[in-house]
Motif scaffolding. Structure first.
Motif, mmCIF file in Angstrom:
data_model
loop_
_atom_site.group_PDB
_atom_site.id
_atom_site.type_symbol
_atom_site.label_atom_id
_atom_site.label_comp_id
_atom_site.label_asym_id
_atom_site.label_seq_id
_atom_site.Cartn_x
_atom_site.Cartn_y
_atom_site.Cartn_z
ATOM 1 N N LEU A 35 0.823 -1.210 0.000
ATOM 2 C CA LEU A 35 0.000 0.000 0.000
ATOM 3 C C LEU A 35 0.857 1.260 0.000
ATOM 4 C CD1 LEU A 35 -3.054 0.976 0.309
ATOM 5 C CD2 LEU A 35 -2.455 1.324 2.693
ATOM 6 N N LEU A 36 1.957 1.231 0.744
ATOM 7 C CA LEU A 36 2.822 2.405 0.870
ATOM 8 C C LEU A 36 3.878 2.496 -0.237
ATOM 9 C CD1 LEU A 36 3.417 2.349 4.729
ATOM 10 C CD2 LEU A 36 1.810 3.780 3.452
ATOM 11 N N GLY A 37 3.998 1.453 -1.047
ATOM 12 C CA GLY A 37 5.007 1.465 -2.098
ATOM 13 C C GLY A 37 6.409 1.186 -1.593
ATOM 14 N N ALA A 104 -4.649 8.536 10.369
ATOM 15 C CA ALA A 104 -4.104 7.936 9.147
ATOM 16 C C ALA A 104 -5.083 6.932 8.550
ATOM 17 C CB ALA A 104 -2.770 7.266 9.441
ATOM 18 N N PHE A 105 -5.703 6.126 9.407
ATOM 19 C CA PHE A 105 -6.652 5.134 8.907
ATOM 20 C C PHE A 105 -7.862 5.799 8.253
ATOM 21 C CE2 PHE A 105 -4.277 2.229 11.621
ATOM 22 C CZ PHE A 105 -4.284 1.058 10.874
ATOM 23 N N ALA A 106 -8.192 7.038 8.652
ATOM 24 C CA ALA A 106 -9.337 7.762 8.088
ATOM 25 C C ALA A 106 -8.952 8.590 6.858
ATOM 26 C CB ALA A 106 -9.932 8.685 9.159
ATOM 27 N N LEU A 110 -4.694 7.228 2.273
ATOM 28 C CA LEU A 110 -4.302 5.878 2.685
ATOM 29 C C LEU A 110 -5.474 4.908 2.598
ATOM 30 C CD1 LEU A 110 -2.054 6.910 5.691
ATOM 31 C CD2 LEU A 110 -1.301 6.039 3.470
ATOM 32 N N GLU A 111 -6.319 5.123 1.599
ATOM 33 C CA GLU A 111 -7.471 4.249 1.416
ATOM 34 C C GLU A 111 -6.994 2.806 1.285
ATOM 35 O OE1 GLU A 111 -11.277 3.652 -1.557
ATOM 36 O OE2 GLU A 111 -10.068 5.462 -1.716
ATOM 37 N N ALA A 117 -4.193 -3.627 7.780
ATOM 38 C CA ALA A 117 -3.752 -3.453 9.170
ATOM 39 C C ALA A 117 -4.983 -3.227 10.045
ATOM 40 C CB ALA A 117 -2.783 -2.277 9.284
ATOM 41 N N ASP A 118 -4.851 -3.535 11.317
ATOM 42 C CA ASP A 118 -5.960 -3.421 12.274
ATOM 43 C C ASP A 118 -6.190 -1.949 12.634
ATOM 44 O OD1 ASP A 118 -7.673 -3.424 14.453
ATOM 45 O OD2 ASP A 118 -6.562 -4.946 15.569
ATOM 46 N N PRO A 119 -7.319 -1.355 12.232
ATOM 47 C CA PRO A 119 -7.552 0.056 12.509
ATOM 48 C C PRO A 119 -7.794 0.371 13.985
ATOM 49 C CG PRO A 119 -9.482 -0.901 11.468
ATOM 50 C CD PRO A 119 -8.407 -1.969 11.467
ATOM 51 N N THR A 120 -7.953 -0.660 14.827
ATOM 52 C CA THR A 120 -8.127 -0.414 16.264
ATOM 53 C C THR A 120 -6.777 -0.296 16.974
ATOM 54 O OG1 THR A 120 -8.219 -2.746 16.911
ATOM 55 C CG2 THR A 120 -10.300 -1.715 16.215
ATOM 56 N N GLN A 121 -5.703 -0.520 16.243
ATOM 57 C CA GLN A 121 -4.349 -0.449 16.802
ATOM 58 C C GLN A 121 -3.556 0.632 16.063
ATOM 59 O OE1 GLN A 121 -2.605 -2.853 19.161
ATOM 60 N NE2 GLN A 121 -4.739 -2.870 19.746
ATOM 61 N N THR A 122 -2.562 1.187 16.734
ATOM 62 C CA THR A 122 -1.612 2.063 16.069
ATOM 63 C C THR A 122 -0.633 1.167 15.314
ATOM 64 O OG1 THR A 122 -1.817 3.791 17.755
ATOM 65 C CG2 THR A 122 0.204 3.781 16.450
#
Length: 129
Positions: A35-37, A104-106, A110-111, A117-122
């Motif tokens: 995702l990040l390349g 970042a998850f929102a 970074l769609e 990755a787990d959005p409930t965790q950093t």
């Protein structure tokens, strides 16, 4: 035709990096790297997770790495909502920590992050170049 760039090898000091309290063991970084390349020829990488906030994660790495003899560089935010810490050792080693929290998850930039990755965790991404 040129040969492809070789992968960045694991630095000698990598295995000795401290893992601060509150930061997990490694997790699969394949989807995040895609995702990040982040390709193997760009950086050696590892991913971890934490219940800490992004600022708390970076403060924990600052303290742990300074105690281990690393110098703490300036903070950056290469992606909106993704703080980055940069660290240097006396042997020329450079190490970076990117931290992905709820902002970042929102982020539309970074769609799909929540799919890898787990959005409930950093999410904590460690990089060596």
């Amino acid at each position: 035709v040129c040969d492809p760039d070789p992968p960045v090898e694991e630095p000698e000091w990598w295995a000795g990096l401290p893992v601060p309290d509150g930061v997990s063991d490694t997790v699969d970084a394949g989807g995040v790297n895609a995702l990040l390349g982040i390709t193997p020829s760009l950086a050696f990488s590892e991913a971890r997770t934490s219940a800490l906030s992004p600022d708390e994660v970076l403060a924990a790495y600052d303290a742990a790495l300074e105690a281990d003899g690393w110098s703490v560089g300036d903070r950056a935010e290469p992606i909106d909502g993704v703080p980055q810490g940069v660290y240097f050792n006396d042997d020329g080693g450079v190490f970076s920590v990117l931290v992905f929290g709820p902002e970042a998850f929102a982020s539309p930039e970074l769609e799909g992050l929540d799919q890898v990755a787990d959005p409930t965790q950093t999410l904590v991404v460690l990089l060596a170049f």
